[in-house]
Write an enzyme that holds these catalytic residues in place. Structure first.
Site, mmCIF file in Angstrom:
data_model
loop_
_atom_site.group_PDB
_atom_site.id
_atom_site.type_symbol
_atom_site.label_atom_id
_atom_site.label_comp_id
_atom_site.label_asym_id
_atom_site.label_seq_id
_atom_site.Cartn_x
_atom_site.Cartn_y
_atom_site.Cartn_z
ATOM 1 N N TYR A 142 6.798 -10.818 3.304
ATOM 2 C CA TYR A 142 6.161 -11.836 2.433
ATOM 3 C C TYR A 142 6.766 -11.495 1.052
ATOM 4 O O TYR A 142 8.149 -12.288 0.514
ATOM 5 C CB TYR A 142 4.262 -11.584 1.932
ATOM 6 C CG TYR A 142 4.153 -13.420 0.682
ATOM 7 C CD1 TYR A 142 4.893 -14.509 0.639
ATOM 8 C CD2 TYR A 142 4.442 -12.407 -0.215
ATOM 9 C CE1 TYR A 142 4.591 -15.211 0.261
ATOM 10 C CE2 TYR A 142 4.291 -12.678 -1.135
ATOM 11 C CZ TYR A 142 4.410 -14.080 -1.465
ATOM 12 O OH TYR A 142 4.014 -15.557 -2.548
ATOM 13 N N ARG A 269 -5.121 -3.226 3.247
ATOM 14 C CA ARG A 269 -4.799 -3.885 4.683
ATOM 15 C C ARG A 269 -2.791 -3.321 4.860
ATOM 16 O O ARG A 269 -2.622 -2.706 3.302
ATOM 17 C CB ARG A 269 -4.857 -5.094 4.236
ATOM 18 C CG ARG A 269 -5.591 -6.094 4.359
ATOM 19 C CD ARG A 269 -5.768 -7.892 4.165
ATOM 20 N NE ARG A 269 -5.046 -7.840 2.933
ATOM 21 C CZ ARG A 269 -5.656 -9.469 2.179
ATOM 22 N NH1 ARG A 269 -6.318 -9.792 3.062
ATOM 23 N NH2 ARG A 269 -4.608 -9.410 1.165
#
Ligand code: UD1
Length: 323
Positions: A142, A269
């Protein structure tokens, strides 16, 4: 009155931009494929023209940009973990569609394109606050995709003279940010958890920090970026200049909501950035940008909106009495 194309206008930030443009009396066209955008985000936008389609399709992008003065390119698949799990769909939305929109904007002769860039481009730079002249270090597909979009904007200004401005958003939050997906922004997830009596999940130790930016601040900055003189080809941070840890965020939300729920901690994460805080002096200097809504007020507005939309679920949690 000017004409604006808002790509991703059915999304969280795009729908706020469209709303403000209509309020100011402008003509608004929305282009959205409704993958992450929601039809109900358009319900209150009277007078906006809505085109449904895939902006990576150059014919659709040309139809969308035709006759427009400004293009606010907000369409994206915006999630770090989603891009880590499956980089391909977001590559198409975040890179291919951006190139297609820029080509269409050039062909249509628009005055300026304002592109929704991301603070994730900085990655884990050791120095805070993050300034635009720092090296980039994308840690997720991203982040890389949004950075490529920025570079395409700069290139279109240099090569073809198309005016572009890139606004690097720092963790935008507010009403209409969808809490229903695990990929949603953390404030919408924490708020909906607390309002429904659930424990928010913190990935990592909760000491990571973010410059959470209320959506009205970004709307005002993007609209300034449309009109400011001598900014073609520029990229700038769009944020508040502050930062708060996730642990403190849970504490503040508990206080606003009137709950006392402790979070659950899980493994951090992949692709996550540790700290994020913007230097906003460039946007201030070039655009006259200043945040207009504080973090605390923005959180209170967001909680109030969540209470209304989640009323049936939140019914058992009483509103905090006035102090
Ligand atoms: C990143 C970008 C941001 C971009 C956004 C798009 C950075 C610094 N910011 O946001 O500019 O707009 O992607 O999605 O890269 N978290 C929890 N519990 C949850 C959800 C998230 O602890 O239930 C944590 C995440 O691990 C992260 C923080 O909260 O540390 C913020 O996460 P999120 O809201 O998803 O945004 P970023 O990934 O920071």
């Amino acid at each position: 009155m000017a004409s604006y194309l808002v790509t991703g206008g059915a999304g969280f930030i795009g729908s706020h931009l469209a709303e403000e443009l209509l309020r100011r009396g402008h003509s608004v066209r929305i282009a959205d494929n409704f993958v992450t955008g929601k039809r109900h985000n358009l319900a209150h936008l009277r007078g906006a023209e809505v085109l449904e389609g895939d902006l990576a399709d150059t014919c659709f992008a040309e139809r969308a940009a035709c006759g427009m003065d400004y293009v606010l390119h907000q369409a994206a698949i915006p999630s770090v973990p989603r891009s880590v799990e499956d980089p391909w769909p977001s590559n198409r939305s975040n890179i291919d569609a951006t190139l297609s929109v820029l080509m269409a904007a050039r062909k249509a002769g628009v005055k300026r394109v304002v592109y929704a860039a991301s603070s994730s481009a900085y990655g884990n730079t050791p120095t805070l606050p993050k300034r635009e002249d720092m090296p980039t270090n994308p840690r997720s597909p991203y982040a890389l995709q949004k950075l490529v979009g920025e570079q395409y904007c700069r290139l279109f200004t240099e090569l073809y003279g198309l005016e572009t401005v890139c606004t690097r958003y720092f963790n935008v939050f507010g009403p209409r940010q969808d809490p229903s997906s695990p990929y949603s922004g953390v404030i919408s997830l924490f708020t909906s958890a607390l309002l429904t009596g659930n424990r928010p999940v913190i990935y990592g130790d909760g000491q990571q920090t973010r410059d959470f930016t209320y959506v009205a601040n970004v709307v005002s900055g993007v609209l300034l970026a449309c009109e400011a003189p001598n900014v073609a080809g520029e990229m700038m941070n769009m944020a508040t200049g502050g930062r708060i840890s996730l642990n403190d965020l849970v504490r503040v939300l508990n206080r606003i909501i009137g709950t006392n729920v402790s979070p659950i901690y899980k493994q951090s994460r992949a692709g996550d950035v540790r700290d994020s805080q913007a230097d906003i002096s460039k946007a201030s200097r070039l655009l006259g940008y200043q945040p207009i809504v504080s973090l605390e007020d923005g959180l209170a507005n967001t909680v109030a909106w969540c209470r209304t939309t989640m009323a049936p679920l939140a019914a058992e949690i009483p509103e905090k009495p006035a102090a």
